[in-house]
Design an enzyme around this catalytic site. Structure first.
Site, PDB file in Angstrom:
ATOM      1  N   LYS A 101      -8.466  12.968  10.271  1.00 38.99           N
ATOM      2  CA  LYS A 101      -8.123  12.496  11.411  1.00 38.99           C
ATOM      3  C   LYS A 101      -8.874  12.612  12.459  1.00 38.99           C
ATOM      4  O   LYS A 101      -8.701  12.239  13.682  1.00 38.99           O
ATOM      5  CB  LYS A 101      -6.599  13.415  11.863  1.00 38.99           C
ATOM      6  CG  LYS A 101      -5.628  13.005  10.990  1.00 38.99           C
ATOM      7  CD  LYS A 101      -4.265  12.901  11.610  1.00 38.99           C
ATOM      8  CE  LYS A 101      -2.978  12.111  10.617  1.00 38.99           C
ATOM      9  NZ  LYS A 101      -1.725  12.702  10.644  1.00 38.99           N
ATOM     10  N   LYS A 125      -3.193   4.376  -2.609  1.00 41.23           N
ATOM     11  CA  LYS A 125      -2.071   4.992  -3.029  1.00 41.23           C
ATOM     12  C   LYS A 125      -0.781   4.442  -2.227  1.00 41.23           C
ATOM     13  O   LYS A 125      -1.073   4.399  -1.026  1.00 41.23           O
ATOM     14  CB  LYS A 125      -2.262   6.638  -3.186  1.00 41.23           C
ATOM     15  CG  LYS A 125      -2.212   7.249  -1.921  1.00 41.23           C
ATOM     16  CD  LYS A 125      -1.940   8.707  -1.939  1.00 41.23           C
ATOM     17  CE  LYS A 125      -1.574   9.414  -0.565  1.00 41.23           C
ATOM     18  NZ  LYS A 125      -1.304  10.744  -0.730  1.00 41.23           N
ATOM     19  N   LYS A 154       3.905   6.350   2.940  1.00 38.38           N
ATOM     20  CA  LYS A 154       4.993   5.943   4.015  1.00 38.38           C
ATOM     21  C   LYS A 154       4.313   5.721   5.176  1.00 38.38           C
ATOM     22  O   LYS A 154       4.825   4.697   5.714  1.00 38.38           O
ATOM     23  CB  LYS A 154       5.390   7.338   4.402  1.00 38.38           C
ATOM     24  CG  LYS A 154       6.450   7.892   3.455  1.00 38.38           C
ATOM     25  CD  LYS A 154       7.172   9.308   4.152  1.00 38.38           C
ATOM     26  CE  LYS A 154       7.526  10.422   3.124  1.00 38.38           C
ATOM     27  NZ  LYS A 154       8.133  11.620   3.893  1.00 38.38           N
TER      28      LYS A 154
END
Ligand code: TRP
Length: 337
Positions: A117, A194, A197
């Site tokens: 991040k 992958k 969410k």
């Protein structure tokens, strides 16, 4: 088997997204359900960890309850497992502080979630330390988690060993992660990534998708050149569909390839859609019944938190004592001389 002679298993999941996705079920939750007879299981919804995204408060509250309902619908059984919400057990935050004092700044900086991040809040920075506390509080022997959580488990082991070396044997070092290869579920629209969410588009299958939405997503999944239904590195889309079919039906991939000899991608997609509908339609039904009965969910969570607190406080009391935190004097009636 009595709880004391069974291994202790613990795992958690964050209440993000609108539901869990297929990859959460394949990588984690289906193993949680399967372990309930062999192990003394503790499973929780990680609402404290969800705060790193500062979600809307009403939404976090709602989604936390829904996540619990979803776990129960997917087969977690509060009669056999302790199911609870992380923030209901204050000891998580307390142990995280003590462990944070044993964590190197450089060590935490090297955790991939933080590095990827490129910075963020102190909460994101210490996320893995809270996760270590989650695990160590319950003296977990094993932690069934997805492959992406391996680094967090390694830090947990390091911190437990460090605490024990500094203060004496106190914390149980959980077993190294043993994931299964080849069962990683990829995004239906982009099988190089992958399923997750956070992507959450047409390539993500949600556990609570209705049969129509689910079928549509599978039918529009990206496939590969050629026509043969075989798993191979140059067919990531077809391989992903075969993997999904394999976990949904319990048949292995070679057997499935034989089934599809002479058939095409359209047949494969139809079979995958049918298998997923058969798998998740009953889950949706149980979920609907569970959210319609908030009193039952509250009772499950109250009992789960009580059982979890008892175990967590036992560990935390030992940690306080070992680390030299002064025990509070017993309260005495005011005015007594
Ligand atoms: N970090 C985990 C995830 O994103 C969730 C989690 C929080 C967890 N605490 C945990 C998993 C403790 C296992 C054990 O999936």
């Amino acid at each position: 088997m009595p709880a004391a002679s069974r291994p202790r298993v613990l795992s958690g999941i964050r209440p993000t997204g609108s539901s869990f996705q297929l990859g959460n079920w394949v990588g984690a939750v289906r193993h949680w359900a399967a372990m309930q007879d062999e192990a003394d299981c503790f499973y929780f919804v990680a609402d404290l960890h969800a705060l790193i995204d500062t979600p809307d408060p009403a939404q976090l509250r709602r989604r936390t309850r829904e996540a619990v309902a979803e776990l129960l619908a997917l087969g977690l059984d509060p009669a056999r497992s302790t199911v609870f919400v992380q923030s209901h057990v204050r000891q998580h935050a307390e142990l995280a502080w003590a462990l944070g004092c044993l964590t190197g700044f450089g060590e935490a900086s090297r955790m991939t979630q933080f590095k990827e991040k490129g910075g963020g809040s102190v909460g994101l920075f210490t996320y893995p330390v809270l996760q270590a506390a989650d695990i160590l509080l319950y003296a977990a022997d094993a932690v069934p988690i997805g492959e992406d959580q391996r680094q967090h488990l390694e830090l947990t082991r390091d911190l437990a060993q460090r605490f024990n070396a500094r203060y004496g044997d106190t914390l149980v070092v959980p077993a190294a992660y043993q994931g299964r290869e080849g069962e990683r579920i990829k995004d239906l629209q982009d099988p190089a990534r992958k399923m997750s969410k956070s992507i959450g588009g047409a390539g993500t299958v949600w556990v609570l998708d209705d049969p129509k939405a689910l079928t549509k997503k599978v039918r529009s999944a990206v496939t590969d050149t050629g026509r043969e239904v075989v798993a191979s590195p140059d067919k990531p889309g077809v391989t992903n569909l075969l993997t999904i079919l394999s976990v949904a039906t319990g048949r292995d991939v070679p057997a499935l390839q034989d089934d599809f000899a002479g058939k095409g991608y359209g047949d494969l997609k139809a079979a995958v859609a049918d298998a997923l509908v058969a798998l998740f339609a009953p889950v949706r039904e149980r979920y609907d019944a569970l959210v319609a009965d908030p009193g039952h969910l509250d009772a499950v969570l109250a009992e789960g938190a009580e059982r979890a607190r008892e175990v967590a406080e036992r560990t935390m009391a030992a940690v306080r004592e070992r680390a030299g935190l002064l025990a509070p004097a017993p309260a005495h009636p005011t005015g007594a001389a």
